[in-house]
Design an enzyme around this catalytic site. Structure first.
Site, PDB file in Angstrom:
ATOM      1  CG  ASP A  20     -61.895  -9.097 -69.347  1.00 44.75           C
ATOM      2  OD1 ASP A  20     -61.657  -9.384 -70.534  1.00 44.75           O
ATOM      3  OD2 ASP A  20     -61.091  -9.320 -68.426  1.00 44.75           O
ATOM      4  CG  ASN A  68     -58.056  -3.223 -75.830  1.00 38.92           C
ATOM      5  OD1 ASN A  68     -59.131  -2.779 -75.426  1.00 38.92           O
ATOM      6  ND2 ASN A  68     -57.451  -4.216 -75.183  1.00 38.92           N
TER       7      ASN A  68
HETATM    8  C1  FPP Z   1     -62.724  -7.707 -73.561  1.00 44.22           C
HETATM    9  O1  FPP Z   1     -62.859  -9.041 -73.981  1.00 44.22           O
HETATM   10  C2  FPP Z   1     -63.429  -6.812 -74.409  1.00 44.22           C
HETATM   11  C3  FPP Z   1     -62.858  -5.891 -75.265  1.00 44.22           C
HETATM   12  C4  FPP Z   1     -61.427  -5.737 -75.448  1.00 44.22           C
HETATM   13  C5  FPP Z   1     -63.616  -4.998 -76.094  1.00 44.22           C
HETATM   14  C6  FPP Z   1     -64.980  -4.645 -75.572  1.00 44.22           C
HETATM   15  C7  FPP Z   1     -65.825  -4.595 -76.764  1.00 44.22           C
HETATM   16  C8  FPP Z   1     -67.110  -4.955 -76.814  1.00 44.22           C
HETATM   17  C9  FPP Z   1     -67.894  -5.338 -75.623  1.00 44.22           C
HETATM   18  C10 FPP Z   1     -67.816  -5.004 -78.105  1.00 44.22           C
HETATM   19  C11 FPP Z   1     -67.951  -3.693 -78.824  1.00 44.22           C
HETATM   20  C12 FPP Z   1     -68.493  -2.603 -77.982  1.00 44.22           C
HETATM   21  C13 FPP Z   1     -69.223  -1.551 -78.448  1.00 44.22           C
HETATM   22  C14 FPP Z   1     -69.494  -0.400 -77.567  1.00 44.22           C
HETATM   23  C15 FPP Z   1     -69.767  -1.502 -79.803  1.00 44.22           C
HETATM   24  P1  FPP Z   1     -61.545  -9.840 -74.361  1.00 44.22           P
HETATM   25  O2  FPP Z   1     -61.450  -9.866 -75.837  1.00 44.22           O
HETATM   26  O3  FPP Z   1     -60.365  -9.246 -73.677  1.00 44.22           O
HETATM   27  O4  FPP Z   1     -61.910 -11.237 -73.779  1.00 44.22           O
HETATM   28  P2  FPP Z   1     -60.888 -12.312 -73.189  1.00 44.22           P
HETATM   29  O5  FPP Z   1     -60.201 -11.669 -72.016  1.00 44.22           O
HETATM   30  O6  FPP Z   1     -61.785 -13.435 -72.795  1.00 44.22           O
HETATM   31  O7  FPP Z   1     -59.942 -12.677 -74.311  1.00 44.22           O
END
Ligand code: FPP
Length: 246
Positions: A20, A68
């Site tokens: 996250d 998501n």
């Molecule tokens: C949370 O950060 C992360 C995600 C919703 C997606 C996780 C994806 C990755 C780490 C990249 C792609 C992964 C692979 C396996 C290729 P957020 O966007 O919710 O961050 P925030 O809470 O700060 O807005």
């Protein structure tokens, strides 16, 4: 805090991570959210490589939740592009490094080409015997539990299962993680303290570790530090600590 790798005997068997903070990482740098996700992929690579090097048996990463899909279409499309590249480009390295890759989650909603890539990654690594790397992708624990309940109900209806024989083990065998041990350690980055519909059944006795680091900054050293923290936790599984037993 030491960054030495803990002894093999004190390693958790299964580490699961809620990655996250990509968006906040980008915002802090006045970059678009997409840049945070790109940096997040690099952190995925670091942690997967560290897990392999350390000899961890099981690593599960929460890559995309069933909730998501509610994000703006442009962000979802960008994330899907990153998954395409990862599944396509990293699979060779995973095959070579004896990784068994699995994807848990619903496969009905993802684009057909991604589904084909997922199946290809799973097939190409199926005979590997090293680290089990599992991506929770279009995953939601409540959906998973409801599907397991449906499977059990169907078996009862067909007369194949006696309701009196439904135990936690029988139920767990119908979950998407039936081939994996329950996680010993669940890490969530970015300072949030929630499980967000991740491995709710399997988390029953997991140690939870919440770290403030935003996912793109979560390094190999921080991963090792988390394993060290785990090795000092006392786990009782509902029983008493040995020194408390008279
Ligand atoms: C949370 O950060 C992360 C995600 C919703 C997606 C996780 C994806 C990755 C780490 C990249 C792609 C992964 C692979 C396996 C290729 P957020 O966007 O919710 O961050 P925030 O809470 O700060 O807005």
């Amino acid at each position: 805090m030491t960054s030495a790798v803990p002894a093999q005997t004190s390693l958790p068997r299964h580490v699961a991570i809620i990655m996250d903070g990509n968006g906040r990482w980008a915002k802090k740098r006045h970059l678009p959210r997409a840049a945070g996700h790109v940096a997040g992929v690099a952190a995925v690579r670091n942690v997967v490589r560290a897990a392999i090097d350390i000899g961890l048996e099981n690593l599960t990463l929460y890559a995309f939740s069933s909730e998501n899909w509610k994000r703006p279409r442009t962000e979802v499309n960008h994330l899907m592009g990153l998954f395409r590249s990862y599944f396509c480009e990293d699979v060779n390295e995973l095959v070579e490094r004896n990784v068994r890759m699995r994807i848990i989650g619903s496969r009905d909603r993802v684009a057909i080409d991604i589904r084909t890539m997922i199946e290809d990654c799973e097939r190409r690594t199926a005979a590997n015997t090293g680290c089990n790397v599992t991506f929770a992708f279009d995953y939601g624990a409540q959906e998973e539990i409801a599907a397991a309940a449906r499977a059990v109900a169907e078996e009862v209806r067909r007369g194949e299962l006696d309701p009196a024989r439904i135990t936690p083990a029988v139920f767990a065998a119908r979950l998407l993680t039936s081939e994996l041990p329950d996680p010993d350690l669940i890490i969530r980055t970015s300072g949030e303290r929630r499980l967000s519909n991740f491995l709710l059944w399997q988390a029953a006795y997991a140690e939870l570790l919440f770290v403030d680091t935003l996912w793109p900054d979560f390094s190999r050293a921080q991963f090792i530090e988390a394993l060290n923290t785990f090795s000092h936790r006392e786990r009782r599984f509902g029983a008493l600590a040995p020194e408390a037993v008279a």
